[in-house]
Design an enzyme around this catalytic site. Structure first.
Site, PDB file in Angstrom:
ATOM      1  NE  ARG A   1      -2.732 -14.679  -3.800  1.00  0.00           N
ATOM      2  CZ  ARG A   1      -1.959 -13.883  -1.900  1.00  0.00           C
ATOM      3  NH1 ARG A   1      -1.698 -15.009  -1.596  1.00  0.00           N
ATOM      4  NH2 ARG A   1      -1.710 -12.415  -1.699  1.00  0.00           N
TER       5      ARG A   1
ATOM      6  CG  ASP B   1     -14.339 -41.318 -18.477  1.00  0.00           C
ATOM      7  OD1 ASP B   1     -14.585 -41.314 -18.790  1.00  0.00           O
ATOM      8  OD2 ASP B   1     -13.723 -39.909 -17.772  1.00  0.00           O
TER       9      ASP B   1
ATOM     10  CB  THR C   1     -19.783 -44.036 -28.383  1.00  0.00           C
ATOM     11  OG1 THR C   1     -18.470 -43.576 -28.533  1.00  0.00           O
ATOM     12  CG2 THR C   1     -20.004 -42.471 -28.529  1.00  0.00           C
TER      13      THR C   1
ATOM     14  CG  HIS D   1       0.726   8.505 -31.989  1.00  0.00           C
ATOM     15  ND1 HIS D   1       0.267   7.450 -32.769  1.00  0.00           N
ATOM     16  CD2 HIS D   1      -0.545   9.240 -32.445  1.00  0.00           C
ATOM     17  CE1 HIS D   1      -0.931   7.127 -33.928  1.00  0.00           C
ATOM     18  NE2 HIS D   1      -0.696   8.644 -34.057  1.00  0.00           N
TER      19      HIS D   1
ATOM     20  CD  GLN E   1     -16.078 -42.253 -30.780  1.00  0.00           C
ATOM     21  OE1 GLN E   1     -15.083 -42.233 -30.446  1.00  0.00           O
ATOM     22  NE2 GLN E   1     -15.517 -43.952 -31.125  1.00  0.00           N
TER      23      GLN E   1
ATOM     24  CB  SER F   1       5.354  -0.243  -0.666  1.00  0.00           C
ATOM     25  OG  SER F   1       6.884  -0.176  -0.541  1.00  0.00           O
TER      26      SER F   1
ATOM     27  CE  LYS G   1       5.175   2.211  -4.635  1.00  0.00           C
ATOM     28  NZ  LYS G   1       5.723   0.847  -5.057  1.00  0.00           N
TER      29      LYS G   1
ATOM     30  CB  SER H   1     -10.021 -36.807 -23.299  1.00  0.00           C
ATOM     31  OG  SER H   1     -10.904 -36.785 -22.002  1.00  0.00           O
TER      32      SER H   1
END
Length: 497
Positions: free
Chosen positions: A37, A120, A156, A205, A281, A329, A335, A374
């Protein structure tokens, strides 16, 4: 009573039509809203934070590492690995075209390789080696196949991954998120300046309180957002390339004569990142946690803006400009719902939840390595996406607002009791100056105003009977709620560039 047989034939059920499996529809249907969407609003992030972007970044890092091993770099003698043939300009360009031309066909090819390797990063290595094997045919002649085994040399997977993610996040922040967030903060600042002098009855408030201006209240939020943006703008993006446990073990054994720390530092900084000299690592991801925490804080301030504007809309202080053809609406045609701000609220909450999880999870890795980071890092895109979608909604929502200054002034005029504060403050000052009859100023104003509506006539009558010096009495008698905004307008002009 009629007897009911012990058994009866079951009612014949209506035949059910076979249901199409949506999981098998092509092209594939998006599972989440960001790829469905809301795709248009977040599409720029795909270039940085998608799985394809991750693989492209991996190819880029592997290619640049190969070039450096063969050709060195400023301060790093060539070749780094003895015997490696220096690459020609054409060969370097050929290698750099591999990530530059990484598109739909290449994505599919790499996915096929990964189905075989079930790994991967190893798939990326094999993908690059295929291209290297084809170099002589593409270039006419090439020595690239002779250095093919330097692809992923002494690395690595995390040497490649950490640098790739750093580049991806850096690009997403600087090229997509920051421009959108900065534009939103600037848009809000423009609104603040435009309405710097428009008086507004404050509500502390939820109750009527000392007036301000609409511009000053918007300026507070713009100032807060910009402060977070400055933090994010100066964030560091760290990277490392130091082997399986951060010791350069394989590097030193294979090529003991190289200054591997200098090589690593030069390479990482050459990518535009900050070198992290001490890691396990994995690169520790602390920089990611820092940036995500700052982004989450920005989002929470933006959430505050969304809820405040929503409230001002509900009070009628902001009116929403109708969009031709739009429906507010399904049953109430009058609205115009504040959907942009409601959508933003929800997406900011989701973004913050993801960013908080990223920040909390990524800073921990058991011993020298575990794999939680990962799958966690594969959710960076959704975290950014929900935030970017919220930015889009807030910006569009702000553009559709108009200020109802008449209602703002009516609201102020119905709350003269808020002048109890300046009147009792003037009485305090007069008392200190030696004016008699100024006792208990707070209590006297409390008796006049607490829980009561006071109109202009009643307030002015009260002030006239206090016995204040003529200049003070005149100043207070001329004061109105709309005029009681202090330095609000000046604050906007002075502190919101």
């Amino acid at each position: 009573m009629q007897d009911v047989p012990e058994t009866s034939a079951p009612a014949t059920a209506a035949p059910t039509a076979a249901r199409i499996s949506l999981a098998e529809v092509t092209p594939p249907i998006a599972l989440g809203p960001l790829d469905g969407r809301y795709r248009a609003a977040v599409a720029p992030l795909v270039d940085h934070l998608s799985e394809a972007a991750l693989n492209r970044a991996r190819i880029h890092v592997e290619v640049e590492w190969l070039i450096m091993l063969c050709n060195g770099a400023p301060g790093v003698a060539a070749p780094v690995v003895p015997g490696a043939t220096a690459l020609t300009a054409d060969e370097q360009e050929y290698l750099r075209r591999i990530p530059a031309t990484f598109g739909a066909d290449e994505i599919a090819e790499l996915a096929a390789i990964e189905r075989e390797t079930v790994h991967d990063v190893k798939a990326v290595e094999y993908f690059i080696k295929r291209r290297i094997a084809a170099a002589p045919e593409a270039l006419g002649t090439s020595n690239l196949p002779a250095v093919s085994e330097l692809v992923h040399f002494a690395c690595t997977s995390e040497d490649i991954n950490n640098l790739s993610y750093a580049l991806m996040v850096q690009g997403a922040v600087r090229e997509v998120w920051l421009p959108a967030a900065t534009a939103l903060a600037d848009q809000l600042a423009d609104m603040a300046r435009d309405h710097a002098a428009v008086p507004l009855l404050s509500r502390t408030h939820g109750q009527p309180a000392t007036p301000s201006t609409l511009g000053k209240e918007l300026a507070v939020l713009a100032h807060r957002l910009r402060r977070q943006l400055r933090r994010i703008e100066t964030g560091e993006y760290l990277g490392k390339l130091n082997g399986a446990t951060g010791t350069y073990g394989a590097h030193v054994v294979a090529v003991p004569g190289a200054d591997w720390q200098a090589v690593s530092k030069t390479f990482v900084e050459g990518l535009g990142l900050t070198w992290n000299p001490l890691t396990t690592q994995i690169e520790s991801h602390d920089w990611q946690a820092e940036i995500y925490a700052d982004m989450a804080r920005f989002n929470r301030i933006l959430h505050n803006l969304a809820t405040d504007v929503w409230t001002y809309i509900s009070l009628g202080f902001f009116t929403q400009i109708p969009v031709a053809g739009a429906t507010g609406s399904s049953t109430m045609p009058h609205k115009i719902n504040p959907i942009r701000f409601e959508n933003a609220e929800a997406n900011l909450e989701i973004a913050c939840a993801l960013l908080d999880t990223l920040s909390a999870t990524l800073v921990t890795s058991r011993m020298q390595r575990d794999l939680t980071d990962s799958t966690t890092q594969r959710n960076i895109g959704p975290a950014f996406g929900h935030g970017l979608l919220a930015l889009d909604n807030v910006s569009r929502g702000l553009r559709a607002l108009a200020v109802n200054e008449t209602l703002l002034r009516d609201d102020l005029d119905q709350n003269w009791e808020v002048l109890g504060e300046p009147v009792q403050s003037a009485m305090r000052a007069a008392s200190v100056a030696g004016v008699p009859g100024m006792e208990n100023p707070y209590e006297r104003l409390k008796d006049l105003t607490r829980g009561q509506r006071v109109d202009a006539a009643r307030m002015r009558e009260f002030v006239a009977g206090l016995g204040l010096p003529d200049d003070v009495a005149a100043r207070l008698s001329e004061l109105t709620p709309a005029g009681y905004t202090g330095l609000a307008e000046q604050l906007v002009r002075d502190h919101l560039a």
